[in-house]
Scaffold this motif. Structure first.
Motif, short mmCIF file in Angstrom:
data_model
loop_
_atom_site.label_atom_id
_atom_site.label_comp_id
_atom_site.label_asym_id
_atom_site.label_seq_id
_atom_site.Cartn_x
_atom_site.Cartn_y
_atom_site.Cartn_z
N ARG A 66 33.18 32.96 33.20
CA ARG A 66 34.51 33.17 33.78
C ARG A 66 35.35 34.19 33.01
O ARG A 66 36.04 35.00 33.62
CB ARG A 66 35.25 31.85 33.89
N THR A 67 35.30 34.16 31.70
CA THR A 67 36.14 35.08 30.93
C THR A 67 35.71 36.53 31.16
O THR A 67 36.56 37.42 31.26
CB THR A 67 36.12 34.75 29.43
N VAL A 68 34.42 36.76 31.23
CA VAL A 68 33.92 38.12 31.50
C VAL A 68 34.33 38.53 32.91
O VAL A 68 34.78 39.66 33.14
CB VAL A 68 32.39 38.20 31.31
N ALA A 69 34.20 37.63 33.87
CA ALA A 69 34.58 37.93 35.25
C ALA A 69 36.08 38.24 35.35
O ALA A 69 36.48 39.13 36.09
CB ALA A 69 34.21 36.77 36.17
N GLU A 70 36.89 37.52 34.58
CA GLU A 70 38.34 37.79 34.58
C GLU A 70 38.63 39.18 34.04
O GLU A 70 39.43 39.93 34.60
CB GLU A 70 39.07 36.74 33.75
N ASP A 71 37.97 39.54 32.95
CA ASP A 71 38.16 40.88 32.37
C ASP A 71 37.70 41.97 33.33
O ASP A 71 38.37 42.99 33.50
CB ASP A 71 37.38 41.01 31.06
N LEU A 72 36.56 41.76 33.99
CA LEU A 72 36.05 42.74 34.92
C LEU A 72 36.92 42.85 36.16
O LEU A 72 37.09 43.94 36.72
CB LEU A 72 34.60 42.41 35.31
N THR A 73 37.50 41.74 36.59
CA THR A 73 38.43 41.77 37.72
C THR A 73 39.66 42.60 37.36
O THR A 73 40.12 43.44 38.15
CB THR A 73 38.84 40.35 38.12
N ALA A 74 40.18 42.39 36.17
CA ALA A 74 41.34 43.18 35.72
C ALA A 74 40.98 44.66 35.65
O ALA A 74 41.76 45.52 36.10
CB ALA A 74 41.81 42.67 34.36
N THR A 75 39.82 44.97 35.11
CA THR A 75 39.37 46.36 35.03
C THR A 75 39.25 46.97 36.42
O THR A 75 39.65 48.12 36.64
CB THR A 75 38.01 46.44 34.30
N THR A 76 38.71 46.20 37.35
CA THR A 76 38.56 46.68 38.73
C THR A 76 39.90 47.08 39.32
O THR A 76 40.05 48.18 39.88
CB THR A 76 37.90 45.58 39.60
N PHE A 77 40.89 46.22 39.20
CA PHE A 77 42.19 46.52 39.80
C PHE A 77 42.93 47.61 39.04
O PHE A 77 43.66 48.39 39.65
CB PHE A 77 43.02 45.24 39.94
N GLU A 78 42.74 47.71 37.73
CA GLU A 78 43.34 48.81 36.98
C GLU A 78 42.80 50.14 37.48
O GLU A 78 43.56 51.09 37.71
CB GLU A 78 43.04 48.67 35.49
N ARG A 79 41.48 50.21 37.64
CA ARG A 79 40.87 51.45 38.13
C ARG A 79 41.32 51.76 39.55
O ARG A 79 41.59 52.91 39.88
CB ARG A 79 39.34 51.33 38.09
N ALA A 80 41.37 50.74 40.39
CA ALA A 80 41.78 50.94 41.78
C ALA A 80 43.22 51.43 41.86
O ALA A 80 43.52 52.38 42.60
CB ALA A 80 41.61 49.65 42.57
N PHE A 81 44.12 50.82 41.10
CA PHE A 81 45.52 51.23 41.13
C PHE A 81 45.68 52.67 40.62
O PHE A 81 46.48 53.43 41.14
CB PHE A 81 46.40 50.29 40.31
N TRP A 113 45.16 39.27 48.59
CA TRP A 113 44.04 38.91 49.44
C TRP A 113 42.71 39.23 48.75
O TRP A 113 41.76 38.47 48.85
CB TRP A 113 44.14 39.66 50.77
N TYR A 114 42.64 40.35 48.04
CA TYR A 114 41.38 40.78 47.43
C TYR A 114 41.10 40.16 46.07
O TYR A 114 39.94 40.05 45.68
CB TYR A 114 41.35 42.31 47.29
N LEU A 115 42.12 39.78 45.33
CA LEU A 115 41.91 39.24 43.98
C LEU A 115 40.92 38.09 43.93
O LEU A 115 39.93 38.16 43.18
CB LEU A 115 43.24 38.84 43.34
N PRO A 116 41.08 37.02 44.71
CA PRO A 116 40.12 35.93 44.62
C PRO A 116 38.72 36.33 45.08
O PRO A 116 37.72 35.82 44.57
CB PRO A 116 40.70 34.83 45.51
N ARG A 117 38.64 37.25 46.00
CA ARG A 117 37.33 37.68 46.51
C ARG A 117 36.58 38.52 45.48
O ARG A 117 35.39 38.34 45.27
CB ARG A 117 37.51 38.45 47.81
N ILE A 118 37.27 39.44 44.84
CA ILE A 118 36.65 40.27 43.81
C ILE A 118 36.25 39.41 42.62
O ILE A 118 35.17 39.55 42.06
CB ILE A 118 37.58 41.42 43.39
N TYR A 119 37.12 38.49 42.24
CA TYR A 119 36.81 37.58 41.13
C TYR A 119 35.56 36.75 41.46
O TYR A 119 34.66 36.63 40.62
CB TYR A 119 38.00 36.67 40.83
N ALA A 120 35.49 36.20 42.66
CA ALA A 120 34.32 35.40 43.05
C ALA A 120 33.06 36.25 43.04
O ALA A 120 31.99 35.79 42.60
CB ALA A 120 34.55 34.78 44.43
N TYR A 121 33.16 37.47 43.52
CA TYR A 121 32.02 38.40 43.52
C TYR A 121 31.50 38.61 42.10
O TYR A 121 30.29 38.57 41.85
CB TYR A 121 32.50 39.72 44.14
#
Length: 86
Positions: free
Chosen positions: A19-34, A3-11
């Motif tokens: 897009r490539t930077v946003a993809e990397d930052l989205t991955a970093t976000t979820f790594e930190r959260a996990f 549910w959160y992945l597309p929202r965080i990516y869009a943010y």
């Protein structure tokens, strides 16, 4: 996550406009959260709000590291940067 992945990516993609930077930052976000969730140190806050804060911090860290120029899409970022330069 689903549910959160597309929202965080869009943010993030709205802020970096690349897009490539946003993809990397989205991955970093979820790594930190996990990592925080696994450690058991997550405080009872709004999970969504906290996740957006993690994403914002990942963006700030990326810009501070100066990996490459990231055009900021928000107006307050430009005015804040100008205020510090003077």
């Amino acid at each position: 996550y689903d549910w959160y992945l597309p929202r965080i990516y869009a943010y993030l993609v709205r802020r970096v406009e690349e897009r490539t930077v946003a993809e990397d930052l989205t991955a970093t976000t979820f790594e930190r959260a996990f990592r925080v969730l696994q450690s058991g140190t997550f405080r009872n806050e709004s999970f969504g709000g906290w996740l957006y804060r993690v994403a914002g911090n990942a963006l700030v860290d990326h810009v501070r590291r100066g990996r490459r120029y990231v055009p900021m899409a928000c107006g307050w970022c430009v005015s804040t940067a100008r205020g510090r330069a003077s």
